[in-house]
Motif scaffolding. Structure first.
Motif, short mmCIF file in Angstrom:
data_model
loop_
_atom_site.label_atom_id
_atom_site.label_comp_id
_atom_site.label_asym_id
_atom_site.label_seq_id
_atom_site.Cartn_x
_atom_site.Cartn_y
_atom_site.Cartn_z
N ARG A 14 86.51 95.70 67.13
CA ARG A 14 85.89 96.11 65.88
C ARG A 14 84.58 95.38 65.68
O ARG A 14 84.41 94.22 66.06
CB ARG A 14 86.83 95.81 64.71
N ASP A 16 83.17 94.23 62.92
CA ASP A 16 83.20 93.03 62.07
C ASP A 16 83.81 91.83 62.81
O ASP A 16 83.43 90.68 62.59
CB ASP A 16 83.91 93.29 60.75
N ARG A 17 84.77 92.09 63.71
CA ARG A 17 85.36 90.98 64.46
C ARG A 17 84.37 90.44 65.49
O ARG A 17 84.34 89.24 65.76
CB ARG A 17 86.66 91.44 65.12
N SER A 28 83.51 86.08 56.32
CA SER A 28 83.72 87.53 56.42
C SER A 28 83.05 88.25 55.25
O SER A 28 82.43 89.31 55.43
CB SER A 28 85.22 87.83 56.44
N LEU A 31 79.29 88.50 55.82
CA LEU A 31 78.94 89.49 56.85
C LEU A 31 79.04 90.92 56.32
O LEU A 31 78.18 91.76 56.58
CB LEU A 31 79.83 89.30 58.08
N HIS A 32 80.09 91.20 55.54
CA HIS A 32 80.23 92.55 54.97
C HIS A 32 79.14 92.83 53.93
O HIS A 32 78.69 93.97 53.78
CB HIS A 32 81.63 92.72 54.37
N LEU A 35 76.16 93.81 55.86
CA LEU A 35 76.32 95.19 56.35
C LEU A 35 75.96 96.18 55.24
O LEU A 35 75.26 97.18 55.48
CB LEU A 35 77.76 95.42 56.85
N GLU A 48 80.00 99.97 58.44
CA GLU A 48 80.99 99.37 57.55
C GLU A 48 81.66 98.14 58.15
O GLU A 48 82.18 97.30 57.42
CB GLU A 48 82.07 100.40 57.21
N GLY A 49 81.68 98.06 59.48
CA GLY A 49 82.35 96.94 60.14
C GLY A 49 83.63 97.35 60.82
O GLY A 49 84.15 96.62 61.68
N ARG A 50 84.17 98.53 60.46
CA ARG A 50 85.42 98.98 61.06
C ARG A 50 85.20 99.74 62.37
O ARG A 50 86.15 100.10 63.05
CB ARG A 50 86.17 99.89 60.08
N THR A 93 89.51 86.43 66.15
CA THR A 93 88.25 85.90 65.61
C THR A 93 88.32 84.39 65.60
O THR A 93 88.91 83.80 64.70
CB THR A 93 88.04 86.43 64.17
#
Length: 381
Positions: A14, A16-17, A28, A31-32, A35, A48-50, A93
């Protein structure tokens, strides 16, 4: 602006990971937020990170050099995030890991000697399989330890599998663990896909894992024994129960008697479930502890082994790995890690040699396919 191109080794995780590993100093939530504000983009677009990353994807990070450098340093007090299955472990992570906490130290003479005994039994684009010698940790317990996982990283860098710079985004890792004094087969993923493949197979018990051990007393017949296991954290031991108790995990161990005398037996173990100390605890609970196992065995008997054979650790060896046909990219894989010299010497001294096993002093049998298994065995005779 920093631009990162995803390699084949990093794909499959992923977004985000990936960011969490590449920028371990950033939370986290931060980071989001980046994004959402498009300060971090995927292939020039808001993300989105997913999203699952693919080889060739391009990540753009719009940070100043100072900010970027700040977030590449791990957070203080961070924890390693991993998912486990029995003794299998795959990193997700890593935040501030034990593996990164200290500058690399000079290896001791003992650690260098152990590293010289490590052998590669199988290699592919995504997976390595090693022989781990008795005495070597699979993964660090303390920051200044050396381990097979450290050897794996060094091996990958030395052989051009991964660069030091790429370690910021992905770190090769062992996928299953053996106790420090258990020798034999250890699996490692050198790509995200490899780690995911091994994790799935370990979790679903697709792999046929076979161990050899010498145990005290005569074991009269083959058996498949169920039970329940609880962990005693205070003394790092397990307790075995015939009936389910609170906090217990179900375990199942199968063994074949290869040779037996009045004093001792040679067993081949099939590990059906894979819990910490399962083989050692389960066999001790039946009255047949493993040779040299001071934690679960008879101290007086183990002292005799130590004085006569020079062995002060359990004689338990992860000997064979079989992947059944139809099990994906590793279908039909068959690996044998021959009996170590010290183990073999005790077998001879106790009249427990078995002609059907592979013995070697200096080299290791590499992987073969099941359809060549008969020819391989004939070739070892």
């Amino acid at each position: 602006m920093k631009e990162i191109t995803i390699t084949k080794r990093e794909e499959g995780q992923r977004f985000d990971r990936f960011l969490g590993k590449y920028l371990p100093g950033a939370s986290s939530g931060f980071l989001h937020k980046m994004l959402r504000k498009k300060n971090i983009k995927l292939n020039g677009k808001k993300a989105e990170g997913r999203e699952k990353l693919s080889a060739g994807d391009v990540i753009q990070i719009f940070f100043s050099d100072e900010t970027f450098e700040k977030f590449q340093k791990p957070q203080e007090g961070g924890k390693q995030d991993a998912f486990t299955d029995g003794k299998s472990m795959v990193q997700r992570t890593p935040g501030k890991q034990i593996e990164r906490t200290k500058q690399k130290k000079r290896l001791t003479k003992e650690e260098m000697n152990l590293r010289e005994q490590v052998k590669v039994l199988y290699s592919s684009e995504d997976i390595l399989v090693f022989h781990k010698p008795a005495g070597m940790l699979s993964q660090r317990a303390k920051a200044d330890d050396d381990s097979l996982n450290d050897y794996l990283i060094d091996y990958c860098i030395k052989n051009g599998i991964i660069s030091r710079e790429e370690l910021a985004a992905f770190r090769p890792s062992v996928a299953n663990r053996l106790d420090r004094n258990t020798s034999g087969i250890v699996l490692a993923g050198i790509s995200i896909r490899g780690l995911q493949t091994l994790s799935t197979m370990l979790r679903e018990r697709t792999l046929g894992k076979y161990y050899l051990c010498l145990v005290e007393g005569r074991v009269k017949e083959d058996a498949r024994i169920p039970g329940y296991l609880t962990k005693e954290e205070r003394n790092n031991k397990v307790a075995l129960h015939k009936e389910k108790v609170e906090g217990a995990s179900y375990i199942e161990t199968e063994y074949t008697v290869l040779k037996s005398t009045e004093r001792a037996s040679l067993l081949k173990i099939r590990l059906i479930t894979g819990k910490s100390h399962q083989i050692r605890g389960h066999l001790a609970s039946t009255g047949h502890p493993v040779f040299g196992d001071y934690k679960y065995g008879n101290r007086e008997f183990n002292n005799q082994i130590k004085w006569k054979e020079g062995i002060n650790y359990q004689l338990l060896h992860s000997y064979e790995l079989i992947v059944p046909e139809g099990a994906g990219e590793l279908s039909g894989l068959h690996i044998i890690d021959p009996v170590p010299e010290a183990f073999h010497q005790v077998q001879k001294n106790w009249n427990l040699e078995f002609s059907g096993l592979s013995y070697t002093k200096t080299s290791h049998q590499t992987a073969s396919r099941l359809d060549k298994r008969k020819n391989d065995r004939e070739g070892r005779k």
